[in-house]
Each structure stands twice: as structure tokens, then as C-alpha cells.
Design a protein around this motif. Structure first.
Motif, PDB file in Angstrom:
ATOM      1  N   UNK A 151       0.856  -1.190   0.000  1.00 25.85           N
ATOM      2  CA  UNK A 151       0.000   0.000   0.000  1.00 25.85           C
ATOM      3  C   UNK A 151       0.887   1.233   0.000  1.00 25.85           C
ATOM      4  N   UNK A 152       0.603   2.171  -0.912  1.00 26.66           N
ATOM      5  CA  UNK A 152       1.242   3.481  -0.925  1.00 26.66           C
ATOM      6  C   UNK A 152       0.100   4.494  -0.888  1.00 26.66           C
ATOM      7  N   UNK A 164       3.223  10.031   2.148  1.00 27.53           N
ATOM      8  CA  UNK A 164       2.696   8.782   1.591  1.00 27.53           C
ATOM      9  C   UNK A 164       2.955   7.677   2.610  1.00 27.53           C
ATOM     10  N   UNK A 165       1.897   6.995   3.033  1.00 30.10           N
ATOM     11  CA  UNK A 165       2.053   5.895   3.981  1.00 30.10           C
ATOM     12  C   UNK A 165       2.401   4.609   3.216  1.00 30.10           C
ATOM     13  N   UNK A 166       3.539   4.020   3.546  1.00 33.66           N
ATOM     14  CA  UNK A 166       4.036   2.815   2.888  1.00 33.66           C
ATOM     15  C   UNK A 166       3.776   1.639   3.836  1.00 33.66           C
ATOM     16  N   UNK A 167       2.781   0.801   3.472  1.00 36.96           N
ATOM     17  CA  UNK A 167       2.327  -0.249   4.394  1.00 36.96           C
ATOM     18  C   UNK A 167       2.438  -1.618   3.719  1.00 36.96           C
ATOM     19  N   UNK A 191       7.860   9.570   2.367  1.00 38.08           N
ATOM     20  CA  UNK A 191       7.329   8.273   2.788  1.00 38.08           C
ATOM     21  C   UNK A 191       7.331   8.102   4.304  1.00 38.08           C
ATOM     22  N   UNK A 192       6.236   7.536   4.821  1.00 37.58           N
ATOM     23  CA  UNK A 192       6.158   7.093   6.209  1.00 37.58           C
ATOM     24  C   UNK A 192       6.071   5.568   6.147  1.00 37.58           C
TER      25      UNK A 192
END
Length: 333
Positions: A151-152, A164-167, A191-192
């Protein structure tokens, strides 16, 4: 702690990025990747939709350039030339090194589209979803290339809000997380990176916690919507534009542990009074709607969104200029 964005000249890249879905989020992603010098293929099943998207993108890039708010060093014309429209998924995904899915937030639709992409992508491509709240594992457990899924999640509007949450899902390969983060850096997004998935990610969980407490205040006639809005925009928001919640408290005392010693009991006492979350509906939601529409009628939403975007762009420019001043040695021009 804020991350400074590079202002080095933007290099044209040969790598291709595929954007699946040409709505507002897809358009923003296309603009961001083009501003970073990538080749972009913007896909949608509806030829009229994707044509309208291209027209809107060109208008936005021109406007941003004229106002000095564009990303990167490439001209608006060059950025636009890097984006190509497509109504063929196979064509869009072919040879793409990174694929960003941006279809509407419906689980079964996303799973179906992701499965189509999975069948068409190369074995080395990264497949990312823009989902705002769905767990990566719930979207990718049926994919052949699920180890290359991540997930971005951008924050709306992505072009003006850089996080942008990088999951990763439990089966996402480590290098996919690293490479996705590097790609975000390359287009000046911030990015987080998460170590593992959690429902709502970080921005959503924090945002929903604020909504829950604020909703309870209004429900119990403690204050009105305007009071909450002012408390955020003229209070907490002033801090949070530059620092996160922990650094705010770190600065408000002689370090975070001093804050915990001095105010930890008070924080805990207040937290214990928080009501259990409840669905926002019924009379309280209707009362909030009436109050909100007094200063933001529904027919003015688009104008207000434009106002928001302009303010976000101005804030981003202010932070960039302040960072530049701080990075300049004393005495230099």
C-alpha cells in the motif's frame, strides 16, 4: 521531524510508471511521477474519462507553473509530454516498473482490478494500492505476485500534501518496501514506512481519534462545530504544521520525559474521560451538518477545495523557503 525535499535538477527517466484509474487521486499521481521525470501511462476503461483527465492535468500543470507552485525543475509542457493516456490495461502495465492502483474505495472492485493487473504485470514490477484504509493483506492474499504488493497511501490532495504511507502486507518482500520508499523520495513525496499493517494506518487512526473526541464534545453540547474548527486551525494546527505531537510536547517541557513527569497524570486523567467511539449519525450529525453548511455551503465546496489547495501550496512553499534559509550558512546571500 520534517524531511527536507531536494531541489536538484530533475532528470528525465526511462522507467515507466502505470497509474490505474484516472480520478482525482490518479491524476495527482500522474502529475507527481511526471514531475519526477518518469514516463507515465494513465489508464482508465472509459475513454472519455481519461481524455477529460488529460485535459485537466494539462490545465493544472500550466496553472501551477504560472504561479510558481510546480514540482521539480521540468517545464509544464515537458511534464505533460511524459504522460500518455491508455484504455488498455495490458498496454498501460506493459514494462512498467511500478504500478499505482487508484480505483474507487470498494474492496471487491479493488481485488478484481488488482487480480487483472497481477496477471498482466512483469515479475519484477511493484504493485501498489492507493487505498486509504483497507489492510494490504485483505487486498492481496489472492495475487500470484503478492510478495510484490504494497500500500502506498497518499494524503488528499496528494500534489499538495507530500506524505505517503508505505504499508506492507505480511508477505511483502523487504526490498519492495525499500524500493517504494525510494521511488517516493524521487518524486519529492515523503514516505512514512510501516513495519507491519494496521487498520487505518497512521494518518487515519490519528484523524479518526480527533473526530471521535470532537464529535463527543458537540454531542454533549460542550461547544459547537466552529469552536472545534478554531481550536484546530488557530491552536493545534499551528504547532502541527511544523512538528508532530511528540516533538510538540518535547518542546513544551524540558524534554519528553519531563513532560511525562509534569503532565502525565493530567493527560491520563483526561484520556479516561473519553467516550467510547460511536458512529457519526442521527441528530448530532445533522446538527453538525447545519453548522458546517453555514460557513461552507455544499454549492461552494469546489471553490473551498481550490482555496484549500492554494493555501496548502503556499504553506509548502513557506516551509521550503524557511528550510532553504536555515540551510544557508550565516553571511551567505
Amino acid at each position: 521531524m520534517a524531511t527536507q525535499r531536494s531541489e536538484n535538477p530533475t532528470e528525465l527517466k526511462e522507467e515507466k510508471i502505470a497509474i490505474i484509474g484516472s480520478g482525482l487521486i490518479g491524476r495527482s499521481w500522474a502529475m507527481l511521477f511526471a514531475s519526477g521525470g518518469y514516463l507515465v501511462s494513465l489508464f482508465d476503461t472509459d475513454s472519455r474519462q481519461v481524455r477529460d483527465a488529460m485535459t485537466n492535468i494539462q490545465q493544472q500543470l500550466t496553472m501551477l507553473s504560472e504561479r510558481g507552485l510546480g514540482r521539480g525543475s521540468l517545464s509544464a509542457d515537458i511534464q505533460f509530454s511524459r504522460i500518455k493516456a491508455s484504455t488498455s490495461l495490458l498496454e498501460a502495465v506493459n514494462n512498467a516498473v511500478y504500478i499505482q492502483e487508484c480505483v474507487p474505495e470498494r474492496k471487491e472492485l479493488k481485488r478484481a482490478v488488482l487480480l487483472e493487473i497481477d496477471a498482466a504485470m512483469t515479475s519484477t514490477a511493484i504493485l501498489a494500492s492507493s487505498t486509504s484504509a483497507m489492510m494490504p493483506s485483505l487486498l492481496s492474499d489472492h495475487l500470484t505476485n503478492k510478495d510484490r504488493f504494497i500500500v502506498a497511501h497518499p494524503i488528499n490532495p496528494p500534489f499538495y500534501v507530500p506524505v505517503v504511507e508505505i504499508v506492507p502486507a505480511p508477505w511483502t518482500a523487504d526490498h519492495v518496501t525499500t524500493t517504494t520508499s525510494e521511488i517516493m523520495d524521487a518524486i519529492a513525496q515523503v514516505p512514512v514506512v510501516f513495519f507491519k499493517e494496521v487498520d487505518g494506518f497512521s494518518v487515519g487512526r490519528i484523524q479518526f481519534a480527533i473526530l471521535s473526541v470532537a464529535y463527543d464534545l458537540i454531542k454533549n453540547d460542550i461547544c459547537d462545530v466552529d469552536a472545534i474548527e478554531v481550536a484546530m486551525t488557530e491552536g493545534l494546527g499551528m504547532w502541527y504544521a511544523f512538528y508532530g505531537p511528540f516533538e510538540v510536547e518535547h518542546l513544551n517541557a524540558d524534554g519528553f520525559l519531563d513532560l511525562c513527569n509534569k503532565y502525565g497524570e493530567a493527560v491520563y486523567r483526561v484520556q479516561k474521560t473519553f467516550a467510547a467511539p460511536e458512529k457519526m449519525e442521527g441528530p448530532t450529525a445533522e446538527r453538525m451538518r447545519e453548522q458546517l453548511e453555514l460557513f461552507c455551503p455544499l454549492d461552494k465546496l469546489q471553490k473551498k477545495r481550490q482555496w484549500r489547495d492554494e493555501r496548502l501550496a503556499a504553506l509548502s512553499r513557506l516551509v521550503r523557503d524557511l528550510d532553504k534559509e536555515e540551510a544557508t550558512p550565516s553571511g551567505d546571500n
